[in-house]
Design a protein around this motif. Structure first.
Motif, mmCIF file in Angstrom:
data_model
loop_
_atom_site.group_PDB
_atom_site.id
_atom_site.type_symbol
_atom_site.label_atom_id
_atom_site.label_comp_id
_atom_site.label_asym_id
_atom_site.label_seq_id
_atom_site.Cartn_x
_atom_site.Cartn_y
_atom_site.Cartn_z
ATOM 1 N N UNK A 142 1.075 -1.076 0.038
ATOM 2 C CA UNK A 142 -0.194 0.109 0.029
ATOM 3 C C UNK A 142 1.055 1.162 0.120
ATOM 4 N N UNK A 143 0.748 2.050 -1.093
ATOM 5 C CA UNK A 143 1.648 3.226 -1.146
ATOM 6 C C UNK A 143 0.588 4.443 -1.166
ATOM 7 N N UNK A 144 0.987 5.140 -0.286
ATOM 8 C CA UNK A 144 0.224 6.443 0.396
ATOM 9 C C UNK A 144 1.075 7.631 -0.141
ATOM 10 N N UNK A 145 0.952 7.898 -1.553
ATOM 11 C CA UNK A 145 1.772 9.057 -1.938
ATOM 12 C C UNK A 145 1.010 9.730 -2.971
ATOM 13 N N UNK A 146 1.302 11.308 -2.924
ATOM 14 C CA UNK A 146 0.335 12.055 -3.960
ATOM 15 C C UNK A 146 0.919 11.635 -5.225
ATOM 16 N N UNK A 147 1.998 11.189 -5.585
ATOM 17 C CA UNK A 147 2.318 10.832 -6.882
ATOM 18 C C UNK A 147 1.606 9.876 -7.375
ATOM 19 N N UNK A 148 1.496 8.660 -6.759
ATOM 20 C CA UNK A 148 0.568 7.623 -7.069
ATOM 21 C C UNK A 148 -0.944 8.027 -7.327
ATOM 22 N N UNK A 149 -1.466 8.893 -6.496
ATOM 23 C CA UNK A 149 -2.660 9.490 -6.852
ATOM 24 C C UNK A 149 -3.030 10.094 -8.086
ATOM 25 N N UNK A 150 -1.845 10.938 -8.222
ATOM 26 C CA UNK A 150 -1.750 11.737 -9.664
ATOM 27 C C UNK A 150 -1.826 10.761 -10.864
ATOM 28 N N UNK A 151 -0.977 9.824 -10.637
ATOM 29 C CA UNK A 151 -0.769 8.833 -11.873
ATOM 30 C C UNK A 151 -2.089 8.195 -11.950
ATOM 31 N N UNK A 152 -3.008 7.755 -11.024
ATOM 32 C CA UNK A 152 -4.282 7.279 -11.012
ATOM 33 C C UNK A 152 -5.162 8.175 -11.580
#
Length: 305
Positions: A35-45
């Motif tokens: 589980x990665x909780x990073x703004x970058x992953x949210x941006x990718x998604x």
């Protein structure tokens, strides 16, 4: 009576162990990066969802991404990384690994001819040079056995076919996790002849994560692409310089697969248009990864875009 008490104690101990065992087992097998909780992953998604809504990506497109900051030993994007996908030319990374494994143990010689074929395989993505090494090592099953026996952490990677005439290879498989593991262990010097392999990956080649982006020319890139009608991918290590001038390597892996395109009847769009749309997505996401790592991890500042 003593015998009964002893039996009761043993039963209590066994019962306690049974209760604790699932906890210990879960802890031993837990991957902190699941589980990665990073703004970058949210941006990718978010970016991928927008492309789907705009019909740039089809409902049949499957995506997989990993971004890993090597200096901080931290994974900051993990999207479908265990999903097994067509490897296309990305399988050439593992063919080179199998070859150098055999060189390490004296079963192959690193000859001038082999050096030339390695250069062609990685820099120019030559399919004939790839098939040369697969034959040299004893065929696809033998290459696969070398990898499975000696590098079992590549769990989704399979070498099962030579690259057919025309380059339409669909049966060799890998994953974003395996590719990120490959490049991490390569960078750490944990693969045979890691420095030699890095030299080949650094040769100028076509890429979807550096060229035609705003990433500075000072960033070094060690990568390999994979492209076939059905899969567009790229992965490797990018080395930026932080504001103090220190090298900060990170891994970017991006795969986009549409298995319906392996059927010629589903190729209603020209290959180059289909490929370029997905390469554009990889380049924009690679820019986001660079910006995030440079600014958030190392305190740099980029001009607004």
């Amino acid at each position: 009576m003593f015998r009964h008490i002893r039996k009761l104690v043993i039963l209590l101990i066994c019962w306690s162990i049974a209760l604790l065992l699932p906890i210990f087992t879960a802890s031993a097998g837990t991957n902190p990066d699941i589980t990665i909780d990073s703004p970058l992953e949210a941006d990718f998604d978010r970016y991928i969802k927008i492309r789907r809504r705009r019909k740039i990506l089809a409902v049949t497109d499957r995506t997989s991404f990993v971004v890993y900051d090597i200096s901080k030993n931290k994974k900051i994007v993990s999207i479908n990384e265990d999903r097994q996908m067509m490897a296309a030319s990305l399988i050439k990374n593992f063919v080179m690994l199998a070859y150098f494994h055999e060189v390490k143990y004296g079963r192959q010689k690193h000859t001038t001819v082999n050096k030339g074929n390695l250069r062609n395989m990685i820099r120019w993505s030559s399919n004939s040079s790839t098939n040369y090494f697969i034959r040299l090592l004893g065929g696809p099953a033998r290459v696969n056995k070398i990898l499975r026996s000696n590098y079992p952490y590549f769990k989704q990677t399979r070498v099962v076919e030579y690259i057919p005439y025309g380059g339409r290879t669909y049966r060799n498989m890998t994953s974003a996790r395996d590719l990120s593991t490959f490049f991490l262990r390569l960078w750490q010097g944990k693969l045979p002849f890691s420095e030699k392999m890095k030299w080949y990956f650094k040769l100028k080649n076509g890429d979807y994560i550096f060229k035609q982006t705003y990433i500075p020319a000072s960033v070094a890139v060690y990568n390999k692409t994979g492209t076939v009608y059905g899969l567009v991918g790229d992965g490797g290590v990018l080395v930026l310089r932080d504001p103090q001038g220190r090298a900060r390597p990170y891994i970017f892996i991006g795969l986009m697969e549409d298995r319906t395109k392996t059927n010629p009847r589903n190729r209603w769009q020209s290959f180059f248009d289909w490929k370029n749309r997905r390469a554009y997505i990889l380049r924009r996401l690679s820019e986001q990864a660079y910006k995030y790592i440079y600014e958030k991890h190392y305190g740099g500042r980029l001009a607004r875009r």
